[in-house]
Write a protein that holds these residues in place. Structure first.
Motif, PDB file in Angstrom:
ATOM      1  N   CYS A 114      -4.531 -12.144   0.895  1.00 34.29           N
ATOM      2  CA  CYS A 114      -5.303 -11.031   0.320  1.00 34.29           C
ATOM      3  C   CYS A 114      -6.330 -10.518   1.311  1.00 34.29           C
ATOM      4  CB  CYS A 114      -5.997 -11.479  -0.971  1.00 34.29           C
ATOM      5  SG  CYS A 114      -4.899 -11.685  -2.388  1.00 34.29           S
ATOM      6  N   TRP A 115      -7.025 -11.438   1.963  1.00 34.30           N
ATOM      7  CA  TRP A 115      -8.032 -11.009   2.950  1.00 34.30           C
ATOM      8  C   TRP A 115      -7.372 -10.318   4.135  1.00 34.30           C
ATOM      9  CZ3 TRP A 115      -8.675 -12.244   8.094  1.00 34.30           C
ATOM     10  CH2 TRP A 115      -9.855 -11.774   8.685  1.00 34.30           C
ATOM     11  N   LEU A 116      -6.262 -10.853   4.616  1.00 33.58           N
ATOM     12  CA  LEU A 116      -5.602 -10.280   5.785  1.00 33.58           C
ATOM     13  C   LEU A 116      -5.064  -8.881   5.493  1.00 33.58           C
ATOM     14  CD1 LEU A 116      -4.614 -10.714   8.697  1.00 33.58           C
ATOM     15  CD2 LEU A 116      -2.535 -11.734   7.749  1.00 33.58           C
ATOM     16  N   ILE A 117      -4.354  -8.737   4.382  1.00 33.61           N
ATOM     17  CA  ILE A 117      -3.788  -7.428   4.044  1.00 33.61           C
ATOM     18  C   ILE A 117      -4.893  -6.429   3.713  1.00 33.61           C
ATOM     19  CG2 ILE A 117      -2.268  -6.215   2.448  1.00 33.61           C
ATOM     20  CD1 ILE A 117      -0.701  -8.801   2.117  1.00 33.61           C
ATOM     21  N   GLY A 118      -5.886  -6.864   2.955  1.00 36.60           N
ATOM     22  CA  GLY A 118      -6.977  -5.968   2.602  1.00 36.60           C
ATOM     23  C   GLY A 118      -7.775  -5.511   3.807  1.00 36.60           C
ATOM     24  N   LEU A 140      -5.363   1.091  -4.681  1.00 29.81           N
ATOM     25  CA  LEU A 140      -6.182   0.485  -5.726  1.00 29.81           C
ATOM     26  C   LEU A 140      -5.473   0.387  -7.065  1.00 29.81           C
ATOM     27  CD1 LEU A 140      -9.639   2.140  -4.966  1.00 29.81           C
ATOM     28  CD2 LEU A 140      -8.878  -0.159  -4.375  1.00 29.81           C
ATOM     29  N   VAL A 141      -4.255   0.905  -7.160  1.00 27.62           N
ATOM     30  CA  VAL A 141      -3.525   0.878  -8.432  1.00 27.62           C
ATOM     31  C   VAL A 141      -3.286  -0.551  -8.926  1.00 27.62           C
ATOM     32  CG1 VAL A 141      -1.307   1.406  -9.509  1.00 27.62           C
ATOM     33  CG2 VAL A 141      -2.496   3.157  -8.206  1.00 27.62           C
ATOM     34  N   PRO A 142      -2.819  -1.501  -8.097  1.00 22.81           N
ATOM     35  CA  PRO A 142      -2.609  -2.861  -8.621  1.00 22.81           C
ATOM     36  C   PRO A 142      -3.880  -3.503  -9.158  1.00 22.81           C
ATOM     37  CG  PRO A 142      -1.495  -2.578  -6.516  1.00 22.81           C
ATOM     38  CD  PRO A 142      -2.350  -1.378  -6.706  1.00 22.81           C
ATOM     39  N   TYR A 143      -5.017  -3.188  -8.556  1.00 16.85           N
ATOM     40  CA  TYR A 143      -6.282  -3.758  -9.027  1.00 16.85           C
ATOM     41  C   TYR A 143      -6.747  -3.102 -10.314  1.00 16.85           C
ATOM     42  CZ  TYR A 143     -11.184  -5.193  -9.004  1.00 16.85           C
ATOM     43  OH  TYR A 143     -12.416  -5.699  -9.356  1.00 16.85           O
ATOM     44  N   ALA A 144      -6.420  -1.813 -10.487  1.00 20.37           N
ATOM     45  CA  ALA A 144      -6.869  -1.085 -11.668  1.00 20.37           C
ATOM     46  C   ALA A 144      -5.989  -1.339 -12.891  1.00 20.37           C
ATOM     47  CB  ALA A 144      -6.920   0.415 -11.372  1.00 20.37           C
ATOM     48  N   GLY A 200      -4.301  -9.034  -5.974  1.00 21.08           N
ATOM     49  CA  GLY A 200      -5.635  -9.339  -5.470  1.00 21.08           C
ATOM     50  C   GLY A 200      -6.040  -8.632  -4.192  1.00 21.08           C
ATOM     51  N   TRP A 201      -5.068  -8.222  -3.353  1.00 23.44           N
ATOM     52  CA  TRP A 201      -5.478  -7.653  -2.074  1.00 23.44           C
ATOM     53  C   TRP A 201      -6.209  -6.323  -2.200  1.00 23.44           C
ATOM     54  CZ3 TRP A 201      -4.363  -3.028   0.183  1.00 23.44           C
ATOM     55  CH2 TRP A 201      -3.278  -2.295  -0.323  1.00 23.44           C
ATOM     56  N   PRO A 202      -5.969  -5.477  -3.225  1.00 28.19           N
ATOM     57  CA  PRO A 202      -6.784  -4.253  -3.317  1.00 28.19           C
ATOM     58  C   PRO A 202      -8.276  -4.512  -3.482  1.00 28.19           C
ATOM     59  CG  PRO A 202      -4.799  -4.035  -4.643  1.00 28.19           C
ATOM     60  CD  PRO A 202      -4.869  -5.460  -4.216  1.00 28.19           C
ATOM     61  N   PHE A 203      -8.645  -5.631  -4.123  1.00 27.05           N
ATOM     62  CA  PHE A 203     -10.065  -5.958  -4.232  1.00 27.05           C
ATOM     63  C   PHE A 203     -10.651  -6.249  -2.853  1.00 27.05           C
ATOM     64  CE2 PHE A 203     -13.391  -9.228  -4.660  1.00 27.05           C
ATOM     65  CZ  PHE A 203     -14.312  -8.521  -5.409  1.00 27.05           C
ATOM     66  N   ALA A 204      -9.919  -7.015  -2.038  1.00 22.62           N
ATOM     67  CA  ALA A 204     -10.377  -7.259  -0.670  1.00 22.62           C
ATOM     68  C   ALA A 204     -10.444  -5.958   0.125  1.00 22.62           C
ATOM     69  CB  ALA A 204      -9.450  -8.262   0.013  1.00 22.62           C
ATOM     70  N   PHE A 205      -9.456  -5.095  -0.073  1.00 15.27           N
ATOM     71  CA  PHE A 205      -9.452  -3.791   0.600  1.00 15.27           C
ATOM     72  C   PHE A 205     -10.683  -2.975   0.213  1.00 15.27           C
ATOM     73  CE2 PHE A 205      -8.316   0.692  -0.286  1.00 15.27           C
ATOM     74  CZ  PHE A 205      -8.246   1.158   1.013  1.00 15.27           C
ATOM     75  N   VAL A 250     -14.581 -14.062   0.482  1.00 12.25           N
ATOM     76  CA  VAL A 250     -13.713 -15.246   0.471  1.00 12.25           C
ATOM     77  C   VAL A 250     -14.095 -16.187  -0.665  1.00 12.25           C
ATOM     78  CG1 VAL A 250     -13.098 -17.314   1.779  1.00 12.25           C
ATOM     79  CG2 VAL A 250     -13.141 -15.096   2.918  1.00 12.25           C
ATOM     80  N   LEU A 251     -15.390 -16.363  -0.897  1.00 11.41           N
ATOM     81  CA  LEU A 251     -15.823 -17.249  -1.979  1.00 11.41           C
ATOM     82  C   LEU A 251     -15.398 -16.704  -3.336  1.00 11.41           C
ATOM     83  CD1 LEU A 251     -17.382 -19.727  -2.936  1.00 11.41           C
ATOM     84  CD2 LEU A 251     -19.467 -18.336  -2.904  1.00 11.41           C
ATOM     85  N   VAL A 252     -15.587 -15.419  -3.556  1.00 13.45           N
ATOM     86  CA  VAL A 252     -15.205 -14.824  -4.842  1.00 13.45           C
ATOM     87  C   VAL A 252     -13.698 -14.909  -5.052  1.00 13.45           C
ATOM     88  CG1 VAL A 252     -15.138 -12.666  -6.141  1.00 13.45           C
ATOM     89  CG2 VAL A 252     -17.218 -13.317  -4.929  1.00 13.45           C
ATOM     90  N   LEU A 253     -12.925 -14.592  -4.016  1.00 10.44           N
ATOM     91  CA  LEU A 253     -11.465 -14.675  -4.141  1.00 10.44           C
ATOM     92  C   LEU A 253     -11.017 -16.111  -4.414  1.00 10.44           C
ATOM     93  CD1 LEU A 253     -10.185 -12.295  -1.299  1.00 10.44           C
ATOM     94  CD2 LEU A 253     -10.035 -11.934  -3.764  1.00 10.44           C
ATOM     95  N   PHE A 254     -11.658 -17.076  -3.776  1.00  9.86           N
ATOM     96  CA  PHE A 254     -11.292 -18.481  -3.991  1.00  9.86           C
ATOM     97  C   PHE A 254     -11.544 -18.890  -5.434  1.00  9.86           C
ATOM     98  CE2 PHE A 254     -12.164 -23.008  -4.117  1.00  9.86           C
ATOM     99  CZ  PHE A 254     -11.107 -23.535  -3.390  1.00  9.86           C
ATOM    100  N   LEU A 255     -12.718 -18.548  -5.961  1.00  8.38           N
ATOM    101  CA  LEU A 255     -13.045 -18.933  -7.334  1.00  8.38           C
ATOM    102  C   LEU A 255     -12.145 -18.226  -8.334  1.00  8.38           C
ATOM    103  CD1 LEU A 255     -16.952 -18.950  -7.135  1.00  8.38           C
ATOM    104  CD2 LEU A 255     -15.401 -20.898  -7.026  1.00  8.38           C
ATOM    105  N   TRP A 256     -11.889 -16.949  -8.112  1.00  9.46           N
ATOM    106  CA  TRP A 256     -11.018 -16.212  -9.029  1.00  9.46           C
ATOM    107  C   TRP A 256      -9.603 -16.763  -9.019  1.00  9.46           C
ATOM    108  CZ3 TRP A 256     -12.353 -10.297  -8.254  1.00  9.46           C
ATOM    109  CH2 TRP A 256     -13.603 -10.050  -8.830  1.00  9.46           C
ATOM    110  N   THR A 257      -9.070 -17.018  -7.840  1.00 11.15           N
ATOM    111  CA  THR A 257      -7.679 -17.459  -7.726  1.00 11.15           C
ATOM    112  C   THR A 257      -7.513 -18.881  -8.238  1.00 11.15           C
ATOM    113  OG1 THR A 257      -7.488 -16.050  -5.762  1.00 11.15           O
ATOM    114  CG2 THR A 257      -5.737 -17.643  -6.149  1.00 11.15           C
TER     115      THR A 257
END
Length: 330
Positions: A114-118, A140-144, A200-205, A250-257
């Motif tokens: 997610c971080w790499l693609i975003g 942003l469609v997948p995130y929305a 998840g990657w749109p959030f990182a983007f 990274v911390l937020v993505l880790f906790l969410w995932t």
């Protein structure tokens, strides 16, 4: 002749009387925002703190389906539920350890991708070109999209007989010898990872794109004049400037995932395959499928402690690194 000495008359300055009034007005101005936030804060604590305390109490009880009608009458079991959960030689502890390792590997892969693609998409979207706004909206469609609608769509795409994934990979591209089962067996891990990264990657983007707006363009112009290429600019300017943003991301993505329950539950149902047995679904099965709420609560408390430890260690390491870097720069 009597001479009387008149006592000196002290005249109070206007500012002396206004001092307490000013302090009172200042306290009112400072305390008013917190007073307005107090109802929302109390409601937030009521929604989160009360269930957390009840869950901790339940973890010390022998709470099964026989006491679910009145769980307060369930007998106390002490630390038996915790001992059963961490006894990795027993079936319950062994299954929990397997689920924890699967969740850890899945989380690291998902967060990294997610971080790499975003980040790559955000960097590519920095330059102005025709259609950039449309692409940003599509990204942003997948995130929305609502989680259930998005994951159910992937369920249909992963179907064995008439799914789009097998149709493309097997029928059109010929990459597989036969249609694959994506929702059972070992392939379920890759199916879950695909859905998680896609979601998840749109959030990182979005977060990285916002962080890139704070980097002055003069730095890139100066680097280009010095002969720095695109990769050198990303390495020397973009990534160091995004370090504070990436630390939080990274911390937020880790906790969410790590805590994600909706994605595997909608994708696989109540019983996830062994290869995709995430700990959130595992705790759900231990609580609501086997009706052993005491053991499930103990597992939840252990998960909470693990995430608190990881968060504390991560914040300590990142803050120490930031202080060391500032000291070196000074």
């Amino acid at each position: 002749m009597t001479v009387t000495a008149e006592a000196p008359v002290r005249h109070s300055s206007p500012g002396a009387a206004d001092g307490p009034r000013r302090r009172t007005g200042r306290l009112r101005r400072i305390g008013l925002p917190y007073l307005l936030l107090l109802p929302a804060l109390l409601l937030e604590l009521l929604v989160h703190l009360v269930p957390m305390v009840i869950g901790i109490v339940m973890s010390f009880k022998e709470l099964t389906q026989f006491y679910i009608r009145d769980w307060g009458t369930a007998p106390w079991s002490g630390l038996d539920n915790y001992e059963m959960s961490v006894d990795f030689d027993a079936p319950v502890g062994e299954a929990l350890l397997h689920s924890f390792l699967v969740t850890l590997g899945f989380t690291l892969l998902s967060v990294g991708l997610c971080w790499l693609i975003g980040t790559a998409a955000a960097v590519c979207m920095q330059d102005t070109f025709r259609g950039r706004g449309l692409l940003r909206a599509l990204f942003l469609v997948p995130y929305a999209l609502p989680v259930y609608a998005a994951v159910i769509t992937w369920v249909f795409m992963f179907q064995h007989d008439n799914g789009l994934v097998n149709h493309v990979l097997h029928d059109q591209l010929g990459l597989t010898d036969k249609p694959s089962f994506w929702l059972i067996g070992d392939n379920s891990f890759f199916a879950l990872l695909t859905v998680s990264v896609w979601k998840g990657w749109p959030f990182a983007f979005l977060i990285v794109m916002a962080g890139l707006q704070n980097i002055p363009k003069e730095l890139y112009e100066a680097a280009a004049l010095d002969g720095a290429g695109m990769w050198q600019q990303i390495r020397r300017i973009t990534l160091p400037s995004l370090r504070p943003v990436n630390q939080v991301l990274v911390l937020v993505l880790f906790l969410w995932t790590f805590n994600d329950f909706n994605t595997p539950y909608v994708l696989f149902g109540k019983t996830a395959p062994e290869a995709a047995d995430l700990i959130s679904v595992h705790i759900y099965q231990a609580s609501f499928v086997t009706w052993n709420f005491g053991t499930g609560s103990a597992m939840s408390v252990l998960l909470l402690l693990f995430l608190l430890i990881v968060t504390g260690v991560y914040l300590a390491l990142t803050s120490r690194t930031s202080r060391g870097r500032k000291t070196a720069d000074a």
